[in-house]
Design an enzyme around this catalytic site. Structure first.
Site, PDB file in Angstrom:
ATOM      1  N   GLU A   1      53.663  51.601 -22.911  1.00 55.10           N
ATOM      2  CA  GLU A   1      52.196  51.550 -22.798  1.00 55.10           C
ATOM      3  C   GLU A   1      51.529  52.197 -24.006  1.00 55.10           C
ATOM      4  O   GLU A   1      50.529  51.687 -24.516  1.00 55.10           O
ATOM      5  CB  GLU A   1      51.723  52.242 -21.509  1.00 55.10           C
ATOM      6  CG  GLU A   1      52.224  51.621 -20.215  1.00 55.10           C
ATOM      7  CD  GLU A   1      51.624  50.257 -19.879  1.00 55.10           C
ATOM      8  OE1 GLU A   1      50.748  49.787 -20.627  1.00 55.10           O
ATOM      9  OE2 GLU A   1      52.054  49.674 -18.858  1.00 55.10           O
ATOM     10  N   ARG A   6      49.245  49.754 -26.302  1.00 56.25           N
ATOM     11  CA  ARG A   6      47.792  49.999 -26.204  1.00 56.25           C
ATOM     12  C   ARG A   6      47.275  50.840 -27.365  1.00 56.25           C
ATOM     13  O   ARG A   6      46.258  50.516 -27.970  1.00 56.25           O
ATOM     14  CB  ARG A   6      47.450  50.690 -24.883  1.00 56.25           C
ATOM     15  CG  ARG A   6      47.871  49.873 -23.680  1.00 56.25           C
ATOM     16  CD  ARG A   6      47.268  50.414 -22.403  1.00 56.25           C
ATOM     17  NE  ARG A   6      48.022  49.991 -21.239  1.00 56.25           N
ATOM     18  CZ  ARG A   6      47.506  49.831 -20.028  1.00 56.25           C
ATOM     19  NH1 ARG A   6      46.240  50.060 -19.807  1.00 56.25           N
ATOM     20  NH2 ARG A   6      48.262  49.464 -19.008  1.00 56.25           N
ATOM     21  N   GLU A  18      46.083  37.743 -17.953  1.00 56.35           N
ATOM     22  CA  GLU A  18      47.065  36.722 -18.388  1.00 56.35           C
ATOM     23  C   GLU A  18      46.605  35.282 -18.189  1.00 56.35           C
ATOM     24  O   GLU A  18      46.938  34.405 -19.000  1.00 56.35           O
ATOM     25  CB  GLU A  18      48.402  36.939 -17.666  1.00 56.35           C
ATOM     26  CG  GLU A  18      49.150  38.200 -18.097  1.00 56.35           C
ATOM     27  CD  GLU A  18      48.600  39.475 -17.482  1.00 56.35           C
ATOM     28  OE1 GLU A  18      47.801  39.391 -16.508  1.00 56.35           O
ATOM     29  OE2 GLU A  18      48.954  40.571 -17.978  1.00 56.35           O
ATOM     30  N   ASP A  77      58.607  39.758 -18.809  1.00 55.94           N
ATOM     31  CA  ASP A  77      57.538  39.047 -19.546  1.00 55.94           C
ATOM     32  C   ASP A  77      57.430  39.210 -21.066  1.00 55.94           C
ATOM     33  O   ASP A  77      57.807  38.329 -21.831  1.00 55.94           O
ATOM     34  CB  ASP A  77      56.169  39.339 -18.891  1.00 55.94           C
ATOM     35  CG  ASP A  77      55.831  40.813 -18.690  1.00 55.94           C
ATOM     36  OD1 ASP A  77      56.566  41.672 -19.170  1.00 55.94           O
ATOM     37  OD2 ASP A  77      54.794  41.107 -18.049  1.00 55.94           O
TER      38      ASP A  77
END
Ligand code: DMJ
Length: 470
Positions: free
Chosen positions: A98, A102, A365, A231
């Site tokens: 993360e 980010r 998404e 993913d």
């Protein structure tokens, strides 16, 4: 870069107005905190950011402010990064993945867009704090690291404390770019090594399980998914090839090989003709698709358009069909927003069945795939679907203090979860804005978006690459 005028939909609300509302309320009620609770009107933090505030919404939202031309807001955020972002204040465990996608990604995008070295230097300082996580017997990093002590570990729930494919496989774009703009090879070496380990491992049926033990180098449970836990690993194979101006052929080959196996073992069509990616748990197929997996429609479209060969038309067909299925998951709910996961079983098609799958947390998404498919096909239906999402967000998620997620998208009066996720500003609103903008705004020929929608320049073709010259 010029401040480009976006295509303005002739409607009452537009994505930059939505961004202003989300941002202004964050500034008013939660400045410097990680995220905003838009109903309670105070700060919020998710455990992935640790227990201390580190301005996640600022770091994630900065480049969206810039791209939308919100100059005053951008300047305020930039000055906070320069003067108040205090990495030493962070003494708890944070998620390596993360923080990378980010914060490092967001800051590097701002460096590329503006050339302001404050962004590059802060990105580097943060990345340096992540490096201890790579000190494992295999070089596959741990999921969590402590910014103060460097002590790193995995989640206990992850198949005997394994590392997670979608996490350690989603570091490449940021680390490779960071090496090129700092002239320090350490970051790229770490991710090249991850690639090498993965390339050399045996893959069951050519598939990548979601768990890998960083001590033994062996796969954990054979759980495979295009959604949670898998993913963005697939996303970064294609995008590493694009970022390197299509010269990283190993990455493209790994992507094509992986997709061949995924299509063979995980791609299904429902009785009524909806295509979807199912999950595998050992030899059992679970006919469930996560909202998270809906990024794959746009990704396959991108794969189809960036290399013409014998699989490109199949990629485009699957990309279009997956995007249609994901739109159906929205269209079949009362709120016209989609659930966290939807099933193709017990007579259901593209609908959540379990209570804990019915929520919507402002995820991007589906809109992300509309954006790619619109740019790649120019089919107006993607803009229409994006507009449907704008209306639903305004009707059910907008509150006076920002935007909130929902607990049940099938309810006529859905309860709200009181969290404005930072990825709503980084991704959902940026993709909506770009969906209604001219193609030249962050052209796909010059930029590749990281998994958090932070644009990374393409090497060799984009003058904003800003490689460090020794
Ligand atoms: C984002 O942080 C990224 O898109 C990530 O790859 C997956 N989850 C969220 C948004 O849903």
């Amino acid at each position: 870069m010029q401040w480009l005028k976006p295509f303005k939909a002739a409607k009452q609300v537009c994505p930059e107005m939505m961004m202003k509302h989300a941002w202004d309320n964050y500034v008013r009620y939660a400045w410097g905190k990680n995220e905003l609770k838009p109903i309670s009107k105070r700060g919020h933090t998710a455990s992935v950011f640790g227990t201390m505030p580190i301005g996640a919404t600022i770091l994630d939202g900065l480049d969206t402010l810039y791209v939308m031309g919100l100059k005053e807001e951008f300047k305020q955020a930039r000055d906070w990064v320069a003067n108040e972002l205090d990495l030493d204040a962070l003494t708890s465990d944070v998620s390596v993945f993360e923080v990378n996608i980010r914060f490092v990604g967001g800051l590097l995008a701002c460096f590329a867009l503006t050339g302001d070295v404050v962004f590059r230097d802060k990105a580097q300082q943060i990345a340096d704090k992540l490096l201890p996580a790579f000190d494992t017997p295999t070089g596959i990093p741990y999921a969590l690291t402590n910014f103060k002590t460097g002590r790193s570990k995995n989640y206990e729930w992850a198949s005997g404390s394994s590392s997670i494919l979608s996490e350690f496989g989603t570091l490449h774009l940021e680390m490779a770019y960071l090496s090129d703009v700092t002239g320090k090879t350490v970051y790229r070496n770490k991710v090249d090594h991850i690639r090498k380990v993965l390339r050399e491992l045996d893959k069951p049926n050519g598939l990548y399980p979601n768990y890998l033990n960083p001590k033994t180098g062996k796969w954990g449970q054979h759980h495979m998914s295009m959604g949670a836990l898998g993913d963005s690993f697939y996303e970064y194979l294609l995008k590493a090839w694009l970022q390197a101006n299509k010269e990283d052929n190993e990455a493209r080959q790994m992507f094509d090989d992986a997709m061949q196996s995924v299509f063979q073992h995980m791609l299904h069509t429902s009785p009524n003709g909806l295509m979807y990616f199912a999950e595998l748990k050992f030899d059992r197929t679970e006919h469930k698709m996560d909202h998270l997996a809906c990024f794959s429609g746009g990704l396959l479209g991108l794969a189809a358009k960036t290399l013409k060969n014998e699989v490109s038309s199949r990629y485009m067909e699957v990309g279009e069909e997956i995007t249609r299925t994901c739109h159906e998951s929205y269209n079949r709910s009362y709120t016209k927003l989609g659930p966290e996961a939807f099933r193709f079983t017990e007579g259901a098609e593209a609908r959540a069945l379990k209570v804990f799958e019915k929520y919507y947390i402002l995820r991007p998404e589906v809109i992300e795939s509309y954006f790619y498919m619109y740019r790649l096909t120019k089919d107006e239906k993607y803009r229409n679907w994006g507009w449907e999402a704008v209306q639903a967000l305004e009707k059910y998620c907008r509150v006076s203090g920002g935007y909130t997620g929902l607990k049940n998208v099938y309810s006529e009066e859905p309860q709200q979860d009181d969290v404005q996720q930072s990825f709503f500003l980084a991704e959902t609103l940026k993709y909506l804005y770009l969906l209604f903008s001219d193609d030249s705004l962050l052209s796909l020929d010059e930029w590749v978006f990281n998994t958090e929608a932070h644009p990374m320049p393409i090497k060799g073709v984009n003058p904003y690459y800003r490689e460090s010259v020794p």
